[in-house]
Design a protein around this motif. Structure first.
Motif, mmCIF file in Angstrom:
data_model
loop_
_atom_site.group_PDB
_atom_site.id
_atom_site.type_symbol
_atom_site.label_atom_id
_atom_site.label_comp_id
_atom_site.label_asym_id
_atom_site.label_seq_id
_atom_site.Cartn_x
_atom_site.Cartn_y
_atom_site.Cartn_z
ATOM 1 N N ALA A 139 39.851 68.963 28.831
ATOM 2 C CA ALA A 139 40.540 68.329 27.702
ATOM 3 C C ALA A 139 39.757 67.136 27.163
ATOM 4 O O ALA A 139 39.817 66.842 25.965
ATOM 5 C CB ALA A 139 41.945 67.888 28.122
ATOM 6 N N MET A 140 39.006 66.470 28.037
ATOM 7 C CA MET A 140 38.271 65.263 27.639
ATOM 8 C C MET A 140 36.809 65.541 27.319
ATOM 9 O O MET A 140 36.037 64.608 27.086
ATOM 10 C CB MET A 140 38.364 64.226 28.761
ATOM 11 N N SER A 141 36.420 66.798 27.292
ATOM 12 C CA SER A 141 35.000 67.136 27.134
ATOM 13 C C SER A 141 34.405 66.646 25.823
ATOM 14 O O SER A 141 33.209 66.367 25.751
ATOM 15 C CB SER A 141 34.809 68.655 27.255
ATOM 16 N N SER A 142 35.222 66.518 24.786
ATOM 17 C CA SER A 142 34.699 66.077 23.486
ATOM 18 C C SER A 142 35.241 64.710 23.073
ATOM 19 O O SER A 142 35.197 64.361 21.897
ATOM 20 C CB SER A 142 35.049 67.108 22.409
ATOM 21 N N TYR A 143 35.705 63.928 24.037
ATOM 22 C CA TYR A 143 36.318 62.648 23.671
ATOM 23 C C TYR A 143 35.316 61.698 23.031
ATOM 24 O O TYR A 143 35.677 60.864 22.187
ATOM 25 C CB TYR A 143 36.996 62.007 24.882
ATOM 26 N N ARG A 144 34.048 61.796 23.377
ATOM 27 C CA ARG A 144 33.053 60.868 22.832
ATOM 28 C C ARG A 144 32.889 61.029 21.322
ATOM 29 O O ARG A 144 32.668 60.054 20.611
ATOM 30 C CB ARG A 144 31.708 61.049 23.531
ATOM 31 N N SER A 145 32.994 62.245 20.844
ATOM 32 C CA SER A 145 32.885 62.451 19.404
ATOM 33 C C SER A 145 34.191 62.138 18.687
ATOM 34 O O SER A 145 34.182 61.712 17.529
ATOM 35 C CB SER A 145 32.463 63.899 19.112
ATOM 36 N N LYS A 146 35.305 62.320 19.364
ATOM 37 C CA LYS A 146 36.600 62.049 18.749
ATOM 38 C C LYS A 146 36.942 60.562 18.742
ATOM 39 O O LYS A 146 37.574 60.062 17.810
ATOM 40 C CB LYS A 146 37.708 62.811 19.486
ATOM 41 N N TYR A 147 36.515 59.863 19.793
ATOM 42 C CA TYR A 147 36.857 58.441 19.947
ATOM 43 C C TYR A 147 35.586 57.655 20.283
ATOM 44 O O TYR A 147 35.420 57.139 21.394
ATOM 45 C CB TYR A 147 37.912 58.259 21.048
ATOM 46 N N PRO A 148 34.658 57.567 19.338
ATOM 47 C CA PRO A 148 33.352 56.963 19.637
ATOM 48 C C PRO A 148 33.422 55.482 20.013
ATOM 49 O O PRO A 148 32.633 55.019 20.844
ATOM 50 C CB PRO A 148 32.564 57.169 18.342
ATOM 51 N N LEU A 149 34.333 54.742 19.416
ATOM 52 C CA LEU A 149 34.436 53.318 19.753
ATOM 53 C C LEU A 149 34.966 53.134 21.167
ATOM 54 O O LEU A 149 34.505 52.257 21.911
ATOM 55 C CB LEU A 149 35.346 52.601 18.745
ATOM 56 N N LEU A 150 35.910 53.956 21.544
ATOM 57 C CA LEU A 150 36.451 53.896 22.901
ATOM 58 C C LEU A 150 35.389 54.310 23.922
ATOM 59 O O LEU A 150 35.284 53.709 25.009
ATOM 60 C CB LEU A 150 37.666 54.817 23.002
ATOM 61 N N ALA A 151 34.579 55.295 23.567
ATOM 62 C CA ALA A 151 33.490 55.715 24.449
ATOM 63 C C ALA A 151 32.467 54.601 24.625
ATOM 64 O O ALA A 151 31.969 54.359 25.734
ATOM 65 C CB ALA A 151 32.818 56.971 23.892
ATOM 66 N N THR A 152 32.151 53.905 23.532
ATOM 67 C CA THR A 152 31.202 52.797 23.605
ATOM 68 C C THR A 152 31.756 51.663 24.458
ATOM 69 O O THR A 152 31.035 51.049 25.262
ATOM 70 C CB THR A 152 30.875 52.276 22.190
ATOM 71 N N LEU A 153 33.042 51.382 24.300
ATOM 72 C CA LEU A 153 33.678 50.350 25.123
ATOM 73 C C LEU A 153 33.612 50.736 26.599
ATOM 74 O O LEU A 153 33.271 49.909 27.456
ATOM 75 C CB LEU A 153 35.131 50.157 24.696
ATOM 76 N N HIS A 154 33.942 51.975 26.908
ATOM 77 C CA HIS A 154 33.875 52.450 28.289
ATOM 78 C C HIS A 154 32.492 52.217 28.876
ATOM 79 O O HIS A 154 32.336 51.681 29.986
ATOM 80 C CB HIS A 154 34.223 53.941 28.345
ATOM 81 N N ASP A 155 31.454 52.590 28.131
ATOM 82 C CA ASP A 155 30.089 52.475 28.638
ATOM 83 C C ASP A 155 29.676 51.020 28.820
ATOM 84 O O ASP A 155 28.974 50.684 29.783
ATOM 85 C CB ASP A 155 29.125 53.180 27.692
#
Length: 244
Positions: free
Chosen positions: A191-207
């Motif tokens: 379910a989370m496999s494409s979260y980086r493209s859907k929520y790029p700001l959240l992915a950047t924050l995570h990293d």
């Protein structure tokens, strides 16, 4: 004075949101049940909860002791610790905004839990597998996008920039969102496999949180417990599916 954190031994659970804040700040704290061993430490925790002498007994862990003060509930603990650890805005009004975001995370965590225990916490997962499948399907389709989409918009609309969720500096909510993403990726990898493209700001924050020196050191240490099928975030392959 050394903080005392009380939570069940052997699982990350809700206690992990507090640990991340303490670790990021380099605070002096004791993880009571782990420090003392599973039996003795858990006994010490339960004795506080069942005490006849404590003025304010907590209902359930996690709770924090700071001297004689006992603070229960994750969001409440972080509201208390935030200013002390430098993980809350200086502006008092914005502190309540941050607290509101943390309370929203609390709601989300409760829904994560209910994917594998939709009927009752007193029942084993195996006793409610079919109901869990239905609950998880709805969670993946409706609730993950609703919550992650909300936090993506919060990041986008932060007047200080999208680097942090509120204000212009790291807060405990940024750390908690890191844990949310980590947990969801573990529990629902499809379910989370494409979260980086859907929520790029959240992915950047995570990293960015993942690579902070104190957090990176903690994540590599033995003190960071692994995810498992005993915590809040649990991976059961039969509950995971591709997001539509």
């Amino acid at each position: 004075m050394t903080y005392e954190l009380y939570y069940w031994d052997g699982i990350q659970g809700r206690g992990e949101f507090v640990r991340l804040a303490l670790e990021e700040a380099g605070a002096d704290y004791i993880d009571i049940t782990r420090q003392s061993g599973r039996g003795r430490g858990t006994g010490a925790m339960l004795s506080v909860m069942r005490s006849d002498s404590e003025a304010h007994i907590p209902f359930a862990p996690p709770f924090l002791k700071d001297g004689d003060l006992i603070i229960p509930h994750v969001a409440n603990i972080l509201l208390y610790l935030g200013p002390k650890l430098g993980l809350a805005p200086d502006d008092e009004g914005l502190r309540y905004v941050v607290n509101g975001l943390q309370l929203t995370i609390t709601d989300f965590v409760a829904e994560v839990h209910d994917t594998h225990h939709p009927i009752a916490t007193s029942l084993y997962y195996e006793d409610q597998k079919e109901e869990a499948k239905a609950r998880s399907a709805d969670f993946i389709k409706e609730r993950i996008p609703k919550f992650l989409g909300y936090f993506e918009r919060v990041l986008q609309q932060n007047p200080y920039g999208a680097k942090h969720v509120a204000g212009d500096a790291l807060t405990y909510v940024d750390l908690s969102l890191f844990q949310i993403v980590e947990g969801l990726v573990y529990a629902f990898p499809k379910a989370m496999s494409s979260y980086r493209s859907k929520y790029p700001l959240l992915a950047t924050l995570h990293d960015s949180v993942e690579h902070r020196p104190n957090i990176a050191r903690y994540l590599k240490s033995d003190h960071r417990l692994p995810f498992s099928t005993e915590g809040i975030f649990r991976h059961y392959p039969e509950l995971d599916m591709e997001a539509s």
